[in-house]
Scaffold this motif. Structure first.
Motif, PDB file in Angstrom:
ATOM      1  N   ILE A  72       0.962  -1.254   0.023  1.00 53.55           N
ATOM      2  CA  ILE A  72      -0.104   0.073   0.057  1.00 53.55           C
ATOM      3  C   ILE A  72       0.979   1.242   0.116  1.00 53.55           C
ATOM      4  CG2 ILE A  72      -2.143  -0.973   1.107  1.00 53.55           C
ATOM      5  CD1 ILE A  72      -1.225   0.079   3.605  1.00 53.55           C
ATOM      6  N   SER A  73       0.258   2.313  -0.530  1.00 54.00           N
ATOM      7  CA  SER A  73       0.964   3.581  -0.564  1.00 54.00           C
ATOM      8  C   SER A  73       1.489   4.122   0.510  1.00 54.00           C
ATOM      9  CB  SER A  73       0.114   4.464  -1.610  1.00 54.00           C
ATOM     10  OG  SER A  73      -0.923   4.872  -0.979  1.00 54.00           O
ATOM     11  N   GLU A  74       2.496   5.127   0.540  1.00 57.57           N
ATOM     12  CA  GLU A  74       2.900   5.693   1.956  1.00 57.57           C
ATOM     13  C   GLU A  74       1.701   6.809   2.177  1.00 57.57           C
ATOM     14  OE1 GLU A  74       6.721   5.504   3.035  1.00 57.57           O
ATOM     15  OE2 GLU A  74       5.471   3.751   2.585  1.00 57.57           O
ATOM     16  N   SER A  75       1.147   7.207   1.314  1.00 56.82           N
ATOM     17  CA  SER A  75      -0.033   8.291   1.729  1.00 56.82           C
ATOM     18  C   SER A  75      -1.055   7.593   2.619  1.00 56.82           C
ATOM     19  CB  SER A  75      -0.708   8.870   0.573  1.00 56.82           C
ATOM     20  OG  SER A  75      -1.345   8.134  -0.392  1.00 56.82           O
ATOM     21  N   ILE A  76      -1.464   6.245   2.099  1.00 52.99           N
ATOM     22  CA  ILE A  76      -2.476   5.521   2.925  1.00 52.99           C
ATOM     23  C   ILE A  76      -2.042   4.922   4.284  1.00 52.99           C
ATOM     24  CG2 ILE A  76      -3.932   3.325   2.595  1.00 52.99           C
ATOM     25  CD1 ILE A  76      -4.173   3.711   0.018  1.00 52.99           C
ATOM     26  N   LYS A  77      -0.620   4.824   4.241  1.00 55.29           N
ATOM     27  CA  LYS A  77      -0.118   4.372   5.610  1.00 55.29           C
ATOM     28  C   LYS A  77      -0.147   5.633   6.392  1.00 55.29           C
ATOM     29  CE  LYS A  77       3.052   0.556   4.245  1.00 55.29           C
ATOM     30  NZ  LYS A  77       4.403   0.463   4.023  1.00 55.29           N
TER      31      LYS A  77
END
Lengths: 326, 311
Positions: A131-136
C-alpha cells in the motif's frame, strides 16, 4: 541594376501569389482543404475513458454509498456498506481498496465511540501489503486520533510524527493541528500556539478549509486559556464563519459553545446566554441530542449567574425532558 | 508569370488533386451512409387505420420478428377522422408479410422504445401488395396486465380479512378451545379435591364408612356430569374445527390458483425490467467512453474518509 533587382523580386515565390483567372487564392484554398480534412477526422482523437471491471465498480459503488450515508450521519448504514466494499476488495485482493476501506471502517467506529473496534481495523491496515505511503500516513494519523481520544498523549504524538514522516501532502496541516492539541492538553500553551499557527498557515496554503477552522478554533481556545479575550473571540468568529460555510452543525455548535464559555469567563452574561442559546438551537435542529443537552446545561448555568433562576429552572426541566425522551 | 522554384512546379495540379481526393472521400462517405441507412434499397408501402394516433409517430420503427424492416412514413386523418398510418417497408421482406399478417403497437422491453411489430403470415397465403391494407391488432400493455392481476390481489385480500375477522370460524374455534381447556382444568381440580377427600375418608374408615360410600356416589355422579359436559362441548367444537379446516382448504386452493395465475407473469416482467436496466447501463457506459465526454469523467476509485483533527 535596379531593374534587374525588381525583376528578381517579381519571381520570388510566395504563398500569397495573386489569383489566376479570378479564382480563389492558393492560401485560401489550402485553408479550405485543411478545414475539410479537419472536419472529416474530428472526433477520432481524444483519450478513451478508463474502464473498470464490474467487481471493482461494485466495490466503488458500495464505498460511495457508504460515504453518502456517513455524511448524513447514518453510521450504521455506512458501516454495512464499507464492510461490503471491504469484502469485495478482499475477494479480488485489491490491496489499496482493502486499506482504504479498513481506514474508513475505523473512522466510522471512532465516530460511533467504539474505540477498540476502530483500533482493531487500523492495525489491520499496517499488515496489508503493497500500500502507498499516503495511505499508511492516513492510517497512522487515525491511530494518533484514537490515542488522543483515550488521552494517551505521548503515543498520540508519536503516531502523528510517524504519519508526517511517511507522507506530508496536503493534509500536513491536520497533523500539526493534532500536535497542537496534544501540546495544549499537556499545558504547553506557547508551544501549542506556535504549532497551531504553523497548522493554520499550511491549511490555508493547501486550501483545507475544515482544518483551517480547526486551527483557528485551537488558537481561540489557547487564547482564552491565556486571558486574551479579544483575540480568542476573533478567532472563534473566524472559525465559526468557515464552519457555517462548510455547513458543519456540530462544529458550529462547538464554536458557539466556545464563545459562550469565553463570554461567561469575562462576565459578559447576556452574550453568554445568547451564544449558548444559539448552540442549543443548532444542536437541537441538527438532531445532536448530546450537544443540545450540554448547551442546555451551560445555558441554565448562565441564566443562574445572571440572576434569572426561573429561566434556568425552565431550561433544566426541558433538558431532563428530552434526555428522558432520547 | 512563370515559377522557377521546384517546390511550386505543378502546384495547381497538386492542389486540385488534393481537393478532388477530399471531395471523393466525402462523396464515398455519403454513398456509404446512404447504403447503410437503406436509401438505395427498394421499398413498398402498406397501411392500416386506427381510432387514435396516440403512441404513433413518423419515423417509428417497424419490426418483423424483432428485425427492423421499415418505418412509419406518414400519419394522416381519413374522412371518418380515423388515423391512417402508412408504413414504408423494405421490398425484400415483402414475401413474409402476407394477407393474414397483423400489425400491432408494442414496446421493446418493459420500458423500451415503442415499435410496430408485424407478425409473419401463414405459408401459402399471398403477400400483401404495394399500397394494400394490413390488419391492426391492439396489443396488451402494462395497464391490461395490472387489470388482470387486480382481481388476484383482491382475492388474497379477502382471504386475509377472512382469517383476521373476529367472528370467523377460525377465531371462534380458538376461543372455544380456550374455554374447553379452562373447564378441563377445573375438572382436574375437582378430581384432585376428590382424591384428597378419599384419603381423609380412608383414615376415618371405621367411623364414617357409609358417609364415604355416599360421598363416592355423589362424586361419581359429579364425574359423570362433568364427562357428559365435556362430551357436549367437545363435539360441537370438533364440528366447528372440521368446518374451519374445510374453509382453510378452500382458501388454500383459491390462493394456489391466484398464485398460479400471476406467478408466470411476474418473472417475465422482472426479467424485462432487468434487461432494460442492463441495456441502459451499457448505453451509459459506452457514452462515457466517447470523446469528449470521456475527458470530463474522473477515474473512479475508493474514496478515503479522512479523520478530522478536532473530533
Amino acid at each position: 541594376m535596379n531593374k534587374a533587382k525588381s525583376k528578381e523580386q517579381t519571381f520570388t515565390p510566395s504563398l500569397t501569389l495573386p489569383p489566376r483567372g479570378g479564382g480563389i487564392g492558393r492560401g485560401a484554398m489550402f485553408c479550405v482543404l485543411f478545414s475539410v480534412f479537419c472536419l472529416l477526422f474530428i472526433g477520432c482523437g481524444g483519450p478513451s475513458a478508463t474502464t473498470l471491471s464490474s467487481i471493482h465498480a461494485q466495490a466503488i459503488e458500495y464505498n460511495r454509498n457508504a460515504a453518502k450515508a456517513a455524511e448524513k450521519g447514518d453510521y450504521e448504514k455506512a458501516l454495512d456498506y464499507y464492510m461490503e466494499a471491504l469484502r469485495i476488495n478482499q475477494s479480488v485482493e485489491n490491496t489499496e481498496g482493502i486499506a482504504v476501506n479498513l481506514i474508513n471502517i475505523a473512522v466510522i467506529y471512532q465516530k460511533n465511540g467504539n474505540v477498540p473496534e476502530a483500533e482493531r481495523f487500523i492495525e489491520m491496515v499496517f499488515s496489508t501489503p503493497d500500500i502507498s505511503e499516503s495511505i499508511k500516513a492516513e492510517a497512522a494519523f487515525e491511530k494518533a486520533r484514537l490515542f488522543l481520544k483515550e488521552k494517551e498523549l505521548s503515543k498520540a504524538k508519536e503516531w502523528v510524527n510517524k504519519s508526517m514522516a511517511l507522507n506530508k501532502g496536503i493534509r500536513e496541516g491536520s497533523r500539526w493541528n493534532l500536535l497542537g492539541r496534544v501540546a495544549f492538553m499537556e499545558g504547553r500553551h506557547d508551544e501549542a500556539l506556535a504549532i497551531a499557527n504553523t497548522a493554520l498557515k499550511l491549511n490555508r496554503e493547501n486550501k483545507q478549509r475544515i482544518e483551517e477552522a480547526n486551527s483557528l478554533r485551537l488558537i481561540a481556545e489557547i487564547s482564552a486559556q491565556t486571558d486574551r479575550y479579544e483575540e480568542s473571540r476573533e478567532f472563534y468568529m473566524r472559525a465559526l464563519e468557515i464552519d457555517k460555510e462548510a455547513g458543519d452543525s456540530k462544529k458550529i455548535a462547538i464554536d458557539l459553545m466556545g464563545l459562550g464559555e469565553l463570554s461567561l469567563k469575562y462576565g459578559r452574561l447576556q452574550d453568554a446566554v445568547n451564544f449558548y442559546m444559539r448552540a442549543y438551537n443548532v444542536s437541537m435542529n441538527a438532531g445532536d441530542m448530546e450537544g443540545a443537552s450540554k448547551a442546555a446545561g451551560s445555558l441554565a448555568d448562565a441564566y443562574r449567574k445572571s440572576g434569572d433562576d426561573k429561566k434556568a429552572e425552565e431550561i433544566l426541566k426541558k433538558k431532563s425532558e428530552f434526555e428522558k425522551k432520547y | 508569370m512563370k515559377e522557377t522554384d521546384p517546390r511550386f512546379v505543378n502546384l495547381q495540379r497538386k492542389v486540385i488533386l488534393f481537393f478532388a481526393v477530399a471531395v471523393i472521400g466525402i462523396i464515398a462517405a455519403l454513398v456509404f451512409l446512404g447504403i447503410e441507412r437503406g436509401a438505395f434499397t427498394p421499398k413498398y408501402r402498406i397501411h392500416f387505420t386506427v381510432d387514435r394516433g396516440t403512441g404513433f409517430f413518423e419515423g417509428m420503427s417497424v419490426k418483423l420478428s424483432g428485425f427492423k424492416i421499415g418505418k412509419i412514413e406518414t400519419l394522416s386523418l381519413d374522412e371518418n377522422a380515423r388515423v391512417k398510418i402508412s408504413l414504408l417497408l423494405n421490398k425484400k421482406y415483402q414475401k413474409w408479410i402476407r394477407q393474414d399478417s397483423r400489425a400491432m403497437l408494442t414496446k421493446e422491453g418493459l420500458i423500451g422504445e415503442d415499435v410496430i411489430d408485424i407478425t409473419v403470415g401463414a405459408q401459402g397465403k399471398p403477400a400483401i401488395e404495394d399500397g394494400a391494407v394490413i390488419s391492426y391488432e391492439k396489443s396488451r400493455g402494462l395497464d391490461e396486465l395490472v387489470e388482470e392481476v387486480r382481481p388476484v390481489i383482491g382475492e388474497i385480500k379477502d382471504i386475509i380479512s377472512y382469517i383476521n375477522d373476529p367472528d370467523a370460524h377460525i377465531k371462534q374455534t380458538l376461543a372455544n378451545l380456550q374455554m374447553l381447556s379452562f373447564e378441563l382444568l377445573i375438572t382436574k381440580e375437582n378430581i384432585d379435591k376428590l382424591l384428597k377427600n378419599t384419603d381423609v375418608n380412608i383414615t376415618d374408615v371405621a367411623s364414617s364408612l357409609s358417609k364415604v360410600a355416599k360421598n363416592i356416589d355423589s362424586t361419581v355422579t359429579d364425574i359423570d356430569k362433568t364427562i357428559l359436559n365435556i362430551e357436549g362441548k367437545v363435539s360441537p367444537a370438533m364440528d366447528k374445527l372440521n368446518k374451519t379446516m374445510g374453509n382453510a382448504e378452500e382458501a388454500t386452493s383459491s390462493l394456489k390458483d391466484a398464485i398460479e395465475k400471476s406467478a408466470p407473469k411476474l418473472p417475465r416482467l422482472l426479467n424485462k425490467g432487468e434487461d432494460a436496466l442492463n441495456e441502459t447501463n451499457e448505453v451509459i457506459r459506452s457514452l462515457k467512453q466517447v470523446w469528449p465526454i470521456s475527458s470530463y469523467i474522473e477515474e473512479p476509485k475508493d474514496s478515503l474518509l479522512r479523520g478530522d483533527s478536532y473530533e
